[in-house]
Design a protein around this motif. Sequence first.
Motif, short mmCIF file in Angstrom:
data_model
loop_
_atom_site.label_atom_id
_atom_site.label_comp_id
_atom_site.label_asym_id
_atom_site.label_seq_id
_atom_site.Cartn_x
_atom_site.Cartn_y
_atom_site.Cartn_z
N THR A 28 -16.57 47.59 -18.64
CA THR A 28 -17.79 46.81 -18.84
C THR A 28 -18.10 45.87 -17.68
N VAL B 114 -16.78 42.98 -17.43
CA VAL B 114 -16.69 41.64 -18.03
C VAL B 114 -15.23 41.21 -17.99
N TYR C 162 -15.80 36.13 -26.42
CA TYR C 162 -16.69 36.85 -27.33
C TYR C 162 -16.01 37.03 -28.69
N VAL D 252 -20.39 45.20 -25.97
CA VAL D 252 -20.32 44.27 -24.84
C VAL D 252 -21.57 44.41 -23.97
N ARG D 253 -22.02 45.61 -23.77
CA ARG D 253 -23.24 45.82 -22.99
C ARG D 253 -24.45 45.16 -23.68
N ARG E 9 -24.20 41.39 -23.22
CA ARG E 9 -24.58 40.98 -21.87
C ARG E 9 -26.11 40.97 -21.69
N LEU F 100 -27.36 37.89 -23.55
CA LEU F 100 -27.05 36.68 -22.79
C LEU F 100 -28.01 36.54 -21.61
N ALA F 101 -28.28 37.64 -20.92
CA ALA F 101 -29.20 37.62 -19.78
C ALA F 101 -30.62 37.28 -20.23
N THR G 199 -24.54 32.47 -27.62
CA THR G 199 -23.62 33.33 -28.39
C THR G 199 -23.85 33.15 -29.89
#
Length: 119
Positions: free
Chosen positions: A10, A12, A20, A46-47, A50, A53-54, A59
């Motif tokens: 990932t 990360v 996370y 996870v993708r 992300r 988050l972007a 969270t």
Amino acid sequence: MRIGELSRRTGVSERALRYYEEQGLLRPKRRPSGYRVYSDADVAAVRRIRVLLAAGLSTAQIVEVLPCMVDDDGLLTPDCPELVDELVRHRDRISEAIGELEATRANLDTIIAAERRAG
């Protein structure tokens, strides 16, 4: 897969992946030894995390919206109608903050220009 492999797949960091998990965004299985065990579904999760988050979500917000997000041919889309309204409100807050920052920049530009004319 173990946390190092998830990190490699990932991009990360392991530290972020543990964070996370602390935030309730990931729920890996545990071996009797205590090692975390992740699946391919966690790579996709996870993708999605992300991307969210972007997009400026915290969270805590992601915990709420993640179950309603689906991958649609590589595009993250909401699957719950009520989520769209919340995302619109979030976008509006961001737009308002951008407007305030632009006004602040304009004020600074005025002050800088005045100093340059005087100097």
